[in-house]
Design an enzyme around this catalytic site. Sequence first.
Site, PDB file in Angstrom:
ATOM      1  N   LYS A 168       0.926  -1.173   0.328  1.00 44.70           N
ATOM      2  CA  LYS A 168      -0.303   0.040  -0.209  1.00 44.70           C
ATOM      3  C   LYS A 168       0.985   1.014  -0.311  1.00 44.70           C
ATOM      4  O   LYS A 168       0.320   1.992  -0.705  1.00 44.70           O
ATOM      5  CB  LYS A 168      -0.978  -0.189   1.090  1.00 44.70           C
ATOM      6  CG  LYS A 168      -1.978  -0.769   1.237  1.00 44.70           C
ATOM      7  CD  LYS A 168      -3.114  -1.052   2.126  1.00 44.70           C
ATOM      8  CE  LYS A 168      -2.373  -1.320   3.366  1.00 44.70           C
ATOM      9  NZ  LYS A 168      -0.915  -3.114   3.894  1.00 44.70           N
ATOM     10  N   THR A 169       1.901   1.231   0.632  1.00 44.39           N
ATOM     11  CA  THR A 169       2.687   2.669   0.582  1.00 44.39           C
ATOM     12  C   THR A 169       3.486   2.376  -0.901  1.00 44.39           C
ATOM     13  O   THR A 169       3.492   3.888  -1.094  1.00 44.39           O
ATOM     14  CB  THR A 169       3.660   2.104   1.847  1.00 44.39           C
ATOM     15  OG1 THR A 169       2.970   2.403   3.080  1.00 44.39           O
ATOM     16  CG2 THR A 169       4.403   3.625   2.134  1.00 44.39           C
ATOM     17  N   ASP A 227      -2.003   6.914   5.705  1.00 42.74           N
ATOM     18  CA  ASP A 227      -1.635   5.372   6.447  1.00 42.74           C
ATOM     19  C   ASP A 227      -2.437   4.873   7.567  1.00 42.74           C
ATOM     20  O   ASP A 227      -2.641   6.455   8.333  1.00 42.74           O
ATOM     21  CB  ASP A 227      -0.155   4.830   7.209  1.00 42.74           C
ATOM     22  CG  ASP A 227      -0.038   3.059   6.403  1.00 42.74           C
ATOM     23  OD1 ASP A 227      -0.856   2.972   6.345  1.00 42.74           O
ATOM     24  OD2 ASP A 227       1.331   2.435   6.714  1.00 42.74           O
ATOM     25  N   THR A 267      -5.403  -1.411   7.015  1.00 43.67           N
ATOM     26  CA  THR A 267      -5.769  -2.295   7.133  1.00 43.67           C
ATOM     27  C   THR A 267      -6.847  -3.401   8.330  1.00 43.67           C
ATOM     28  O   THR A 267      -7.628  -4.837   7.377  1.00 43.67           O
ATOM     29  CB  THR A 267      -4.813  -3.114   8.450  1.00 43.67           C
ATOM     30  OG1 THR A 267      -5.017  -2.669   9.405  1.00 43.67           O
ATOM     31  CG2 THR A 267      -3.038  -2.837   7.353  1.00 43.67           C
ATOM     32  N   ARG A 289       6.827  -8.134   1.940  1.00 45.48           N
ATOM     33  CA  ARG A 289       7.886  -7.594   2.935  1.00 45.48           C
ATOM     34  C   ARG A 289       8.259  -8.669   3.717  1.00 45.48           C
ATOM     35  O   ARG A 289       9.335  -8.532   4.081  1.00 45.48           O
ATOM     36  CB  ARG A 289       6.924  -6.797   3.319  1.00 45.48           C
ATOM     37  CG  ARG A 289       7.527  -6.304   4.895  1.00 45.48           C
ATOM     38  CD  ARG A 289       6.506  -5.167   5.688  1.00 45.48           C
ATOM     39  NE  ARG A 289       6.022  -4.435   5.723  1.00 45.48           N
ATOM     40  CZ  ARG A 289       4.188  -3.568   5.806  1.00 45.48           C
ATOM     41  NH1 ARG A 289       4.135  -4.211   6.641  1.00 45.48           N
ATOM     42  NH2 ARG A 289       4.322  -2.537   5.406  1.00 45.48           N
TER      43      ARG A 289
END
Length: 329
Positions: free
Chosen positions: A65-66, A110, A159, A218
Amino acid sequence: MSDELSAQATPTDQGYEGALRPATLDEFVGQAKVRKQMGLLLNAAAMRNHTPDHILLAGPPGLGKTTLSMIVAAEVGKPLHQTSGPAIQHAGDLAAVLSALTPGEVLFIDEIHRMARSAEEMLYLAMEDFKVDIMVGKGAGATSVPLELAPFTLVGATTRAGLLPNPLRDRFGFTAHLEFYSDDELTSVVTRASGLLGFEVSETGLEEIARRSRGTPRIANRLLRRVRDYSLVHDTPGDTAAVRAALALYDVDDHGLDRLDREVLRAVVERFEGGPVGLSTLAVSVGEEAETIEAVVEPFLVRAGLLTRTPRGRVATRLGWEHIGLRPV
């Protein structure tokens, strides 16, 4: 220690670490449908010479997402301003951020579902009309002063999309639901990352890392770096044996479960006889925050078929029992 491995531990290595993030949609691996949808949105905005619609990115942690927010800013050629929901606890905090934006800038928030309610309500008007009302003074003498904002694109990441109020969720022009990655996609992720890190890993070693990465890029990149460290310290090539030895050292088993995953699963099976057990009780039994278990541990255990969620609580499946070496009672 060999010269080849010693060469990897150079001051420029940090530059490679930062380069693991893809810079364009074409470089981004996985999420094919989301990439097509975002590409269409961004290309159409460029053709109309308009600021792109606001974008909401929803999905478990670690899926990009980032990175996608950075790609949006790069694709439109505008700066990216990053902040987070927990950092915006008052309407004034949001007003300060919004008033500092330049025309066309991309604002990334975020964990947007953790913003203060007063800030959320201010954001409604900002997203639609690019202005906010600032209250000046207190009590009966307080007045509302409208503040015009430069057009901007908000990229929100969450999330837990269900915690967003409907008025806020409906103001996003596009909502992207990010899914867990397949093993083939993760193999592509770590193949690209190993090349950027200058660390050669065998094909079977890359597949082993991908298989144990819980469907999350990640985690895949993190495990790759630990394998690289193991090879560097032990002066071994990046073969399958080194991969398995490194992941065993860091308590990552054949299915990708780490120490906390196994503790949660073992607690359900051994302490609560397979369940059902409530989230708060389970969190106390393993000494972890309930939010961590719900957002980080459970999604993978459920997806792997080791745990199920029922109205009465969490229940271990037959595969869950077998994973820790026991048979269902």
